[in-house]
Design an enzyme around this catalytic site. Sequence first.
Site, PDB file in Angstrom:
ATOM      1  N   ASN A  59      -9.807  -0.323  10.449  1.00 57.46           N
ATOM      2  CA  ASN A  59      -9.399  -1.346   9.757  1.00 57.46           C
ATOM      3  C   ASN A  59      -7.914  -1.287  10.099  1.00 57.46           C
ATOM      4  O   ASN A  59      -7.125  -0.383   9.359  1.00 57.46           O
ATOM      5  CB  ASN A  59      -9.319  -1.558   8.300  1.00 57.46           C
ATOM      6  CG  ASN A  59      -8.509  -2.625   7.606  1.00 57.46           C
ATOM      7  OD1 ASN A  59      -7.937  -3.399   8.313  1.00 57.46           O
ATOM      8  ND2 ASN A  59      -9.035  -2.955   6.280  1.00 57.46           N
ATOM      9  N   GLU A  81     -14.276  -3.075  14.255  1.00 60.76           N
ATOM     10  CA  GLU A  81     -13.207  -3.557  13.645  1.00 60.76           C
ATOM     11  C   GLU A  81     -13.655  -4.252  12.193  1.00 60.76           C
ATOM     12  O   GLU A  81     -14.475  -4.949  12.011  1.00 60.76           O
ATOM     13  CB  GLU A  81     -12.529  -4.490  14.473  1.00 60.76           C
ATOM     14  CG  GLU A  81     -11.336  -5.054  13.548  1.00 60.76           C
ATOM     15  CD  GLU A  81     -10.633  -6.148  14.506  1.00 60.76           C
ATOM     16  OE1 GLU A  81     -10.935  -6.211  15.854  1.00 60.76           O
ATOM     17  OE2 GLU A  81     -10.013  -7.053  14.155  1.00 60.76           O
ATOM     18  N   ARG A  89      -2.540  -3.012  -4.568  1.00 67.50           N
ATOM     19  CA  ARG A  89      -2.125  -4.165  -3.482  1.00 67.50           C
ATOM     20  C   ARG A  89      -2.746  -5.275  -3.335  1.00 67.50           C
ATOM     21  O   ARG A  89      -4.127  -5.457  -3.358  1.00 67.50           O
ATOM     22  CB  ARG A  89      -2.282  -3.822  -2.167  1.00 67.50           C
ATOM     23  CG  ARG A  89      -1.775  -4.560  -0.919  1.00 67.50           C
ATOM     24  CD  ARG A  89      -2.238  -4.265   0.415  1.00 67.50           C
ATOM     25  NE  ARG A  89      -1.770  -4.944   1.523  1.00 67.50           N
ATOM     26  CZ  ARG A  89      -2.317  -4.802   2.503  1.00 67.50           C
ATOM     27  NH1 ARG A  89      -3.219  -4.137   2.942  1.00 67.50           N
ATOM     28  NH2 ARG A  89      -1.845  -5.670   3.428  1.00 67.50           N
ATOM     29  N   ALA A 139      -2.377  -4.649   9.498  1.00 68.69           N
ATOM     30  CA  ALA A 139      -1.274  -5.793  10.194  1.00 68.69           C
ATOM     31  C   ALA A 139      -1.358  -5.358  11.602  1.00 68.69           C
ATOM     32  O   ALA A 139      -1.164  -6.140  12.348  1.00 68.69           O
ATOM     33  CB  ALA A 139      -0.197  -5.834   9.466  1.00 68.69           C
ATOM     34  N   ARG A 154      -6.891 -17.182   6.148  1.00 64.77           N
ATOM     35  CA  ARG A 154      -5.537 -16.781   5.587  1.00 64.77           C
ATOM     36  C   ARG A 154      -4.545 -17.152   6.742  1.00 64.77           C
ATOM     37  O   ARG A 154      -4.679 -18.254   7.312  1.00 64.77           O
ATOM     38  CB  ARG A 154      -5.310 -15.228   5.442  1.00 64.77           C
ATOM     39  CG  ARG A 154      -6.481 -14.832   4.431  1.00 64.77           C
ATOM     40  CD  ARG A 154      -6.497 -13.245   3.954  1.00 64.77           C
ATOM     41  NE  ARG A 154      -5.137 -12.989   3.565  1.00 64.77           N
ATOM     42  CZ  ARG A 154      -4.634 -11.566   3.221  1.00 64.77           C
ATOM     43  NH1 ARG A 154      -5.340 -10.677   4.101  1.00 64.77           N
ATOM     44  NH2 ARG A 154      -3.511 -11.389   2.887  1.00 64.77           N
ATOM     45  N   PRO A 204      -1.955   0.715   7.945  1.00 64.93           N
ATOM     46  CA  PRO A 204      -0.787   0.553   7.115  1.00 64.93           C
ATOM     47  C   PRO A 204      -1.344  -0.133   5.768  1.00 64.93           C
ATOM     48  O   PRO A 204      -1.738  -1.292   5.846  1.00 64.93           O
ATOM     49  CB  PRO A 204       0.304  -0.138   7.910  1.00 64.93           C
ATOM     50  CG  PRO A 204      -0.560  -0.616   9.111  1.00 64.93           C
ATOM     51  CD  PRO A 204      -1.508   0.146   9.268  1.00 64.93           C
ATOM     52  N   ASN A 205      -0.597   0.221   4.646  1.00 66.05           N
ATOM     53  CA  ASN A 205      -0.957  -0.253   3.171  1.00 66.05           C
ATOM     54  C   ASN A 205      -2.110  -0.239   2.641  1.00 66.05           C
ATOM     55  O   ASN A 205      -2.371  -0.482   1.500  1.00 66.05           O
ATOM     56  CB  ASN A 205      -0.411  -1.671   3.603  1.00 66.05           C
ATOM     57  CG  ASN A 205       1.126  -1.871   3.919  1.00 66.05           C
ATOM     58  OD1 ASN A 205       1.878  -1.327   3.107  1.00 66.05           O
ATOM     59  ND2 ASN A 205       1.405  -2.734   4.808  1.00 66.05           N
ATOM     60  N   HIS A 263     -12.222  -5.949   8.317  1.00 63.95           N
ATOM     61  CA  HIS A 263     -11.298  -6.605   7.459  1.00 63.95           C
ATOM     62  C   HIS A 263     -11.837  -6.514   6.127  1.00 63.95           C
ATOM     63  O   HIS A 263     -12.939  -7.324   6.291  1.00 63.95           O
ATOM     64  CB  HIS A 263     -10.594  -7.635   8.169  1.00 63.95           C
ATOM     65  CG  HIS A 263      -9.723  -7.193   9.311  1.00 63.95           C
ATOM     66  ND1 HIS A 263      -8.828  -6.565   9.415  1.00 63.95           N
ATOM     67  CD2 HIS A 263     -10.223  -7.269  10.673  1.00 63.95           C
ATOM     68  CE1 HIS A 263      -8.479  -6.635  10.872  1.00 63.95           C
ATOM     69  NE2 HIS A 263      -9.385  -7.048  11.428  1.00 63.95           N
ATOM     70  N   TYR A 282      -7.624  -7.969  -2.069  1.00 62.72           N
ATOM     71  CA  TYR A 282      -8.392  -6.813  -1.713  1.00 62.72           C
ATOM     72  C   TYR A 282      -9.047  -6.067  -2.662  1.00 62.72           C
ATOM     73  O   TYR A 282     -10.051  -5.271  -2.198  1.00 62.72           O
ATOM     74  CB  TYR A 282      -7.404  -5.950  -0.964  1.00 62.72           C
ATOM     75  CG  TYR A 282      -6.580  -6.267  -0.044  1.00 62.72           C
ATOM     76  CD1 TYR A 282      -7.081  -6.747   1.372  1.00 62.72           C
ATOM     77  CD2 TYR A 282      -5.190  -6.763  -0.178  1.00 62.72           C
ATOM     78  CE1 TYR A 282      -6.327  -7.341   2.366  1.00 62.72           C
ATOM     79  CE2 TYR A 282      -4.645  -7.211   1.026  1.00 62.72           C
ATOM     80  CZ  TYR A 282      -5.073  -7.490   2.071  1.00 62.72           C
ATOM     81  OH  TYR A 282      -4.219  -7.984   3.246  1.00 62.72           O
TER      82      TYR A 282
HETATM   83  C1  DQA Z   1      -6.395  -6.630   6.590  1.00 57.16           C
HETATM   84  C2  DQA Z   1      -6.029  -7.933   7.013  1.00 57.16           C
HETATM   85  C3  DQA Z   1      -4.658  -7.959   7.895  1.00 57.16           C
HETATM   86  O1  DQA Z   1      -4.177  -9.090   8.008  1.00 57.16           O
HETATM   87  C4  DQA Z   1      -3.734  -7.291   6.703  1.00 57.16           C
HETATM   88  O2  DQA Z   1      -2.463  -7.106   7.357  1.00 57.16           O
HETATM   89  C5  DQA Z   1      -4.217  -5.748   6.156  1.00 57.16           C
HETATM   90  C6  DQA Z   1      -5.615  -5.852   5.401  1.00 57.16           C
HETATM   91  C7  DQA Z   1      -7.919  -6.595   5.881  1.00 57.16           C
HETATM   92  O3  DQA Z   1      -8.523  -5.666   5.656  1.00 57.16           O
HETATM   93  O4  DQA Z   1      -8.352  -7.694   5.346  1.00 57.16           O
HETATM   94  O5  DQA Z   1      -3.478  -4.842   5.908  1.00 57.16           O
HETATM   95  O6  DQA Z   1      -6.766  -5.813   7.861  1.00 57.16           O
END
Ligand code: DQA
Length: 144
Positions: A74, A98, A18, A77, A107, A10-11, A100, A23
């Site tokens: 990735n 995994e 964003r 959240a 954070r 998501p996102n 990020h 990011y």
């Molecule tokens: C994330 C870190 C997560 O906490 C966040 O909710 C994201 C992006 C990252 O790539 O740093 O959506 O996965």
Amino acid sequence: MKKILIINGPNLNMLGIREPGIYGSATLKDVEESLKRLSAELGVEVDFFQSNYEGAIIDRIHQAFGECDGLVINPGAFTHYSYAIRDAIDSVKIPTVEIHISNVHAREEFRHHSVIAPIAVGQIMGFGIYGYQLALRGIVNHLQ
Ligand code: DQA
């Protein structure tokens, strides 16, 4: 040829828009294009999937059974609370890295815990979108 599925949760379709301070300014398309180039160099096939829906991500992981050799994810959240995505990865037993973009440990506290990490081969974080390249190299090396 080994096939690696790259999943963004998501996102992450909002990359470039964003929170660019966290990011960066590259888009998800930029990320996917750079991974496509790297896949040619590494001699693997890559497939991409992004969804904002937990169930759609789970369905894609199930579909990868017998189709993909490795997974880079990735989970956004969902990382921090989706036992369902964790169980999906555990069900298909596809080796998973995994990734990020940000250093989640630097954070908010809710980002410090990953429910995916215990079943992953490894985690990459904090290197911005370059982390996707590290993750792809990592999973390919793991499979060799
Ligand atoms: C994330 C870190 C997560 O906490 C966040 O909710 C994201 C992006 C990252 O790539 O740093 O959506 O996965």
